[in-house]
Design a protein around this motif. Structure first.
Motif, mmCIF file in Angstrom:
data_model
loop_
_atom_site.group_PDB
_atom_site.id
_atom_site.type_symbol
_atom_site.label_atom_id
_atom_site.label_comp_id
_atom_site.label_asym_id
_atom_site.label_seq_id
_atom_site.Cartn_x
_atom_site.Cartn_y
_atom_site.Cartn_z
ATOM 1 N N THR A 158 29.763 49.897 44.146
ATOM 2 C CA THR A 158 30.146 49.452 42.759
ATOM 3 C C THR A 158 28.745 49.176 42.100
ATOM 4 O O THR A 158 29.011 49.953 40.734
ATOM 5 C CB THR A 158 30.677 47.913 43.044
ATOM 6 O OG1 THR A 158 32.104 48.178 43.865
ATOM 7 C CG2 THR A 158 31.061 47.208 41.738
ATOM 8 N N ASN A 183 36.991 47.458 41.869
ATOM 9 C CA ASN A 183 36.898 47.366 43.402
ATOM 10 C C ASN A 183 37.247 46.020 43.817
ATOM 11 O O ASN A 183 36.543 45.084 43.759
ATOM 12 C CB ASN A 183 35.688 47.896 43.938
ATOM 13 C CG ASN A 183 35.343 49.441 43.783
ATOM 14 O OD1 ASN A 183 36.226 50.111 43.504
ATOM 15 N ND2 ASN A 183 34.100 49.662 43.309
ATOM 16 N N PRO A 224 38.063 54.725 48.005
ATOM 17 C CA PRO A 224 37.706 54.484 46.990
ATOM 18 C C PRO A 224 36.585 55.164 46.314
ATOM 19 O O PRO A 224 36.373 55.439 45.393
ATOM 20 C CB PRO A 224 36.974 53.009 47.350
ATOM 21 C CG PRO A 224 37.850 52.550 48.137
ATOM 22 C CD PRO A 224 38.095 53.686 49.323
ATOM 23 N N ASN A 271 40.857 49.754 42.867
ATOM 24 C CA ASN A 271 41.098 50.069 44.468
ATOM 25 C C ASN A 271 41.167 48.650 45.123
ATOM 26 O O ASN A 271 40.198 48.076 45.452
ATOM 27 C CB ASN A 271 39.684 50.554 44.651
ATOM 28 C CG ASN A 271 39.227 52.089 44.039
ATOM 29 O OD1 ASN A 271 40.306 52.946 44.587
ATOM 30 N ND2 ASN A 271 38.343 52.281 43.671
#
Length: 262
Positions: A164, A137, A119, A90
Motif C-alpha cells: 500500500t 486495500n 492484490p 481489494n
C-alpha cells in the motif's frame, strides 16, 4: 442518473458476502456501477447483484479464482464491460490459523496467493489501465501485532500493508492507494458472544465497531484527494492497547523480597 457509459465503476473483490458486499453496496449508493467479484458464492453473488441493481446502477458479476497466477486479468475483464473503472477495493481474503511451526507450504501459498499476490497483480493492471483512480486495500488491525497463531495470514497482510505504501509512491499522482485495517467489526459466525465481549475488553473505546464505521473510512479515503499511502485503522484503538511488561505492574515475589530487589 447518468447512463453506464458516464457513471464511474468500482471493482470490489470478495463482494458477494460480508465486508466486500458492504463496500459494494455503499459504492452503489454513491453512484458507482459495480463489478462484483466472487469465487464460489454463486447464489449470494446473484442476490447481491439484484439488490445493487435496484439502487439504479449497473452490476456485473465476475467469477474468478484469485489464487490463479494471472489474477490481473480480472481487471481487464472488468474494463471490457465497465470502461469507466475508477475504484479497486481489494477485499477478498483467505484466513487460516496456524503457527509458524505448524504452517505447511499449501497454507502459506494460499494465504499469500489471495491476500498479497492477487492484490499486487490487480493493482498493477489497474494502474496500467486507468487514467486516474483509487485503490483501497482491506487489511486487518492484526498487522499491528505479532500474533504467531496466524502466521501465514498475518505475514500476507503485513506484506499488503507495505505494498500500500510502496504503490502510493509509484502510482502517484494518477492513482491514490490507501488501506483500511478493521478491528472487531464483523466477527466470523463461529465467534461466540463471550469471545466478542472478551475482545471488547481490550479495546479502549470499549465497544464493537459497526460496518458503517468502515464505510465512513472508505468514503473519506475516496473523497479526500490529498490523502495517499495511509492505512486507516478502524479498531477503537485496540492496536494501541499493548503495554508490555513494566516494573510498576510487577508483583514482587518472595525471592525478590529476600534479595531486597524491586
Amino acid at each position: 442518473m447518468t447512463d453506464t457509459a458516464q457513471r464511474p465503476a468500482a471493482l470490489v473483490t470478495g463482494a458477494a458476502t460480508r465486508l466486500g458486499l458492504t463496500f459494494a453496496q455503499a459504492l452503489a449508493e454513491q453512484g458507482y456501477d459495480i463489478a462484483l467479484h466472487y469465487h464460489r458464492s454463486v447464489a449470494q453473488a446473484e442476490a447481491a447483484a439484484a439488490d445493487i441493481r435496484s439502487m439504479g446502477v449497473d452490476c456485473h458479476l465476475f467469477p474468478f479464482d484469485l489464487a490463479r497466477a494471472d489474477a490481473g486479468q480480472l481487471v481487464s475483464q472488468v474494463i471490457e464491460q465497465l470502461p469507466a473503472l475508477k475504484v479497486l477495493v481489494n477485499c477478498a481474503s483467505a484466513y487460516g490459523a496456524a503457527t509458524i511451526a505448524d504452517t505447511e507450504h499449501a497454507l502459506l501459498h494460499t494465504q499469500f496467493a489471495v491476500n498479497f499476490f492477487a492484490p499486487f497483480a490487480l493493482s498493477r493492471t489497474f494502474y496500467n489501465s486507468v487514467s486516474q483512480g483509487n485503490i483501497i486495500n482491506i487489511l486487518d488491525n492484526k498487522i499491528a501485532f505479532q500474533q504467531n497463531n496466524y502466521a501465514a495470514y498475518l505475514l500476507s497482510k503485513k506484506a499488503l500493508a507495505e505494498l500500500t505504501c510502496l504503490a502510493a509512491v509509484e502510482f502517484a499522482p494518477r492513482v491514490r492507494v490507501n488501506g483500511i485495517a478493521p478491528g472487531v467489526v464483523l466477527p466470523g459466525s463461529t465467534r461466540s458472544d463471550d469471545y466478542i465481549q472478551w475482545r471488547v475488553q481490550g479495546i479502549p473505546l470499549r465497544r464493537q465497531g459497526e460496518v458503517a464505521d468502515l464505510v465512513q473510512a472508505m468514503t473519506y479515503l475516496l473523497e479526500n484527494e490529498f490523502v495517499t499511502g495511509q492505512i486507516l485503522f478502524v479498531d477503537g484503538g485496540e492496536r494501541f492497547n499493548q503495554r508490555g511488561l513494566n516494573a510498576e505492574d510487577y508483583k514482587i515475589g518472595e525471592d525478590d523480597k529476600n534479595r531486597g530487589t524491586l
